[in-house]
Design a protein around this motif. Sequence first.
Motif, mmCIF file in Angstrom:
data_model
loop_
_atom_site.group_PDB
_atom_site.id
_atom_site.type_symbol
_atom_site.label_atom_id
_atom_site.label_comp_id
_atom_site.label_asym_id
_atom_site.label_seq_id
_atom_site.Cartn_x
_atom_site.Cartn_y
_atom_site.Cartn_z
ATOM 1 N N VAL A 89 -26.849 4.423 13.644
ATOM 2 C CA VAL A 89 -27.773 5.531 13.856
ATOM 3 C C VAL A 89 -27.084 6.670 14.607
ATOM 4 C CG1 VAL A 89 -29.892 6.256 15.031
ATOM 5 C CG2 VAL A 89 -29.845 4.089 13.776
ATOM 6 N N LEU A 90 -26.249 6.320 15.580
ATOM 7 C CA LEU A 90 -25.550 7.318 16.385
ATOM 8 C C LEU A 90 -24.262 7.806 15.738
ATOM 9 C CD1 LEU A 90 -26.055 5.723 19.912
ATOM 10 C CD2 LEU A 90 -27.154 7.794 19.029
ATOM 11 N N GLY A 91 -23.850 7.150 14.651
ATOM 12 C CA GLY A 91 -22.614 7.548 13.981
ATOM 13 C C GLY A 91 -21.369 7.088 14.692
ATOM 14 N N ILE A 92 -21.472 5.990 15.450
ATOM 15 C CA ILE A 92 -20.318 5.442 16.171
ATOM 16 C C ILE A 92 -19.621 4.448 15.248
ATOM 17 C CG2 ILE A 92 -19.539 4.178 18.209
ATOM 18 C CD1 ILE A 92 -22.170 5.127 19.572
ATOM 19 N N GLU A 93 -18.551 4.888 14.621
ATOM 20 C CA GLU A 93 -17.880 4.102 13.596
ATOM 21 C C GLU A 93 -16.752 3.270 14.195
ATOM 22 O OE1 GLU A 93 -16.573 6.985 10.788
ATOM 23 O OE2 GLU A 93 -18.535 7.934 10.629
ATOM 24 N N LEU A 94 -16.595 2.063 13.698
ATOM 25 C CA LEU A 94 -15.514 1.202 14.150
ATOM 26 C C LEU A 94 -14.163 1.756 13.710
ATOM 27 C CD1 LEU A 94 -16.952 -2.354 13.383
ATOM 28 C CD2 LEU A 94 -16.504 -1.397 15.655
ATOM 29 N N HIS A 95 -13.271 1.963 14.650
ATOM 30 C CA HIS A 95 -11.890 2.357 14.353
ATOM 31 C C HIS A 95 -11.805 3.618 13.488
ATOM 32 C CE1 HIS A 95 -11.404 -1.671 15.838
ATOM 33 N NE2 HIS A 95 -11.902 -2.204 14.762
ATOM 34 N N ALA A 96 -12.804 4.482 13.575
ATOM 35 C CA ALA A 96 -12.853 5.642 12.681
ATOM 36 C C ALA A 96 -11.682 6.591 12.890
ATOM 37 C CB ALA A 96 -14.170 6.389 12.872
ATOM 38 N N ILE A 130 -24.999 6.249 7.680
ATOM 39 C CA ILE A 130 -25.458 6.931 8.887
ATOM 40 C C ILE A 130 -26.721 7.741 8.612
ATOM 41 C CG2 ILE A 130 -24.894 8.792 10.499
ATOM 42 C CD1 ILE A 130 -21.942 7.818 10.321
ATOM 43 N N VAL A 131 -26.703 8.532 7.556
ATOM 44 C CA VAL A 131 -27.859 9.377 7.238
ATOM 45 C C VAL A 131 -29.079 8.522 6.918
ATOM 46 C CG1 VAL A 131 -28.781 11.050 5.594
ATOM 47 C CG2 VAL A 131 -26.457 11.332 6.481
ATOM 48 N N ALA A 132 -28.880 7.456 6.151
ATOM 49 C CA ALA A 132 -30.003 6.569 5.818
ATOM 50 C C ALA A 132 -30.583 5.933 7.074
ATOM 51 C CB ALA A 132 -29.540 5.485 4.844
ATOM 52 N N ALA A 133 -29.715 5.516 7.997
ATOM 53 C CA ALA A 133 -30.179 4.889 9.237
ATOM 54 C C ALA A 133 -30.942 5.884 10.106
ATOM 55 C CB ALA A 133 -28.989 4.316 10.001
ATOM 56 N N ARG A 134 -30.463 7.105 10.161
ATOM 57 C CA ARG A 134 -31.145 8.120 10.975
ATOM 58 C C ARG A 134 -32.505 8.473 10.393
ATOM 59 N NH1 ARG A 134 -25.700 11.814 12.129
ATOM 60 N NH2 ARG A 134 -24.972 10.554 13.887
ATOM 61 N N ARG A 135 -32.568 8.611 9.097
ATOM 62 C CA ARG A 135 -33.852 8.933 8.471
ATOM 63 C C ARG A 135 -34.846 7.798 8.647
ATOM 64 N NH1 ARG A 135 -31.423 11.744 2.934
ATOM 65 N NH2 ARG A 135 -30.924 13.769 3.888
ATOM 66 N N ALA A 136 -34.372 6.568 8.534
ATOM 67 C CA ALA A 136 -35.251 5.411 8.733
ATOM 68 C C ALA A 136 -35.744 5.353 10.170
ATOM 69 C CB ALA A 136 -34.508 4.123 8.370
ATOM 70 N N THR A 137 -34.884 5.711 11.118
ATOM 71 C CA THR A 137 -35.273 5.704 12.520
ATOM 72 C C THR A 137 -36.334 6.754 12.797
ATOM 73 O OG1 THR A 137 -33.073 4.924 13.188
ATOM 74 C CG2 THR A 137 -34.439 5.915 14.895
ATOM 75 N N VAL A 138 -36.175 7.922 12.197
ATOM 76 C CA VAL A 138 -37.158 8.993 12.394
ATOM 77 C C VAL A 138 -38.516 8.586 11.849
ATOM 78 C CG1 VAL A 138 -37.802 11.334 11.683
ATOM 79 C CG2 VAL A 138 -35.467 10.853 12.478
ATOM 80 N N THR A 139 -38.529 7.960 10.700
ATOM 81 C CA THR A 139 -39.809 7.638 10.054
ATOM 82 C C THR A 139 -40.417 6.320 10.527
ATOM 83 O OG1 THR A 139 -38.640 6.581 8.201
ATOM 84 C CG2 THR A 139 -39.205 8.922 7.976
ATOM 85 N N GLN A 140 -39.557 5.347 10.897
ATOM 86 C CA GLN A 140 -40.072 4.009 11.216
ATOM 87 C C GLN A 140 -39.784 3.544 12.639
ATOM 88 O OE1 GLN A 140 -38.836 1.173 8.072
ATOM 89 N NE2 GLN A 140 -38.146 2.967 6.923
ATOM 90 N N GLY A 141 -38.898 4.261 13.328
ATOM 91 C CA GLY A 141 -38.466 3.783 14.621
ATOM 92 C C GLY A 141 -37.320 2.798 14.453
ATOM 93 N N LEU A 142 -36.542 2.617 15.510
ATOM 94 C CA LEU A 142 -35.381 1.740 15.417
ATOM 95 C C LEU A 142 -35.767 0.305 15.083
ATOM 96 C CD1 LEU A 142 -32.300 1.846 15.753
ATOM 97 C CD2 LEU A 142 -32.619 1.197 18.151
ATOM 98 N N GLY A 143 -36.922 -0.112 15.561
ATOM 99 C CA GLY A 143 -37.371 -1.477 15.284
ATOM 100 C C GLY A 143 -38.111 -1.632 13.969
ATOM 101 N N GLY A 144 -38.252 -0.543 13.228
ATOM 102 C CA GLY A 144 -39.043 -0.582 12.007
ATOM 103 C C GLY A 144 -38.274 -0.975 10.760
#
Length: 206
Positions: A57-64, A15-29
Amino acid sequence: MSTAERTRTLRRRMIVAARRATVTQGLGGFTIEQLCESVGVSRRTFFNHFASKEDVVLGIELHADTELLQAFAAGDVVPSTLDPLSAIVALAVEQVRAMEFDRSEEVLVRTVLDREPALLARFLSATDVQLARVTDAVRTRFGWTAPDDARARLVSESAAALLRVTADHYFDDAFDETTSPPFDELLTTNLRLLRAAITTGQDDTP
């Protein structure tokens, strides 16, 4: 470290890696494959925990929290002596602790949503689904199973409003963690204030 703790740690890393990547590169990056490589997991492992790149990115986990809600519905997780509203609040505290969500991470989430505002619709949809699941668990726990019995929804919607108000306070930029109570204490205080406001119109707690 237990299996459950290892699983939570792995999910948090993704989750954290995905969020950081989104901030720096955008979701499509970036791709899921690139995310998996950066975290050191396989694509299969990723899809064991998340349905999509948006969800990680949103932290929506399957069956969490499936097992948690099942246990709550069966009368466990929180004391059986608690009234319905108090029981949901206690459940929310358990969920927040399991998520390990803190104020610094909330800032990161806000930055993600600023960068990718389209994700807000997915977040709100997931919130509605989660609230419905909690309502079902409340319905089962307290035996409010008649089709026209609105009590479970009334209580769960009230708890959701209480959580929103508490979160708005806790995650406000002016909130001082060094002098203010932790989230669970703040939530408990707001529950007391809500009860007092409904029953007497004021806080009568000494």
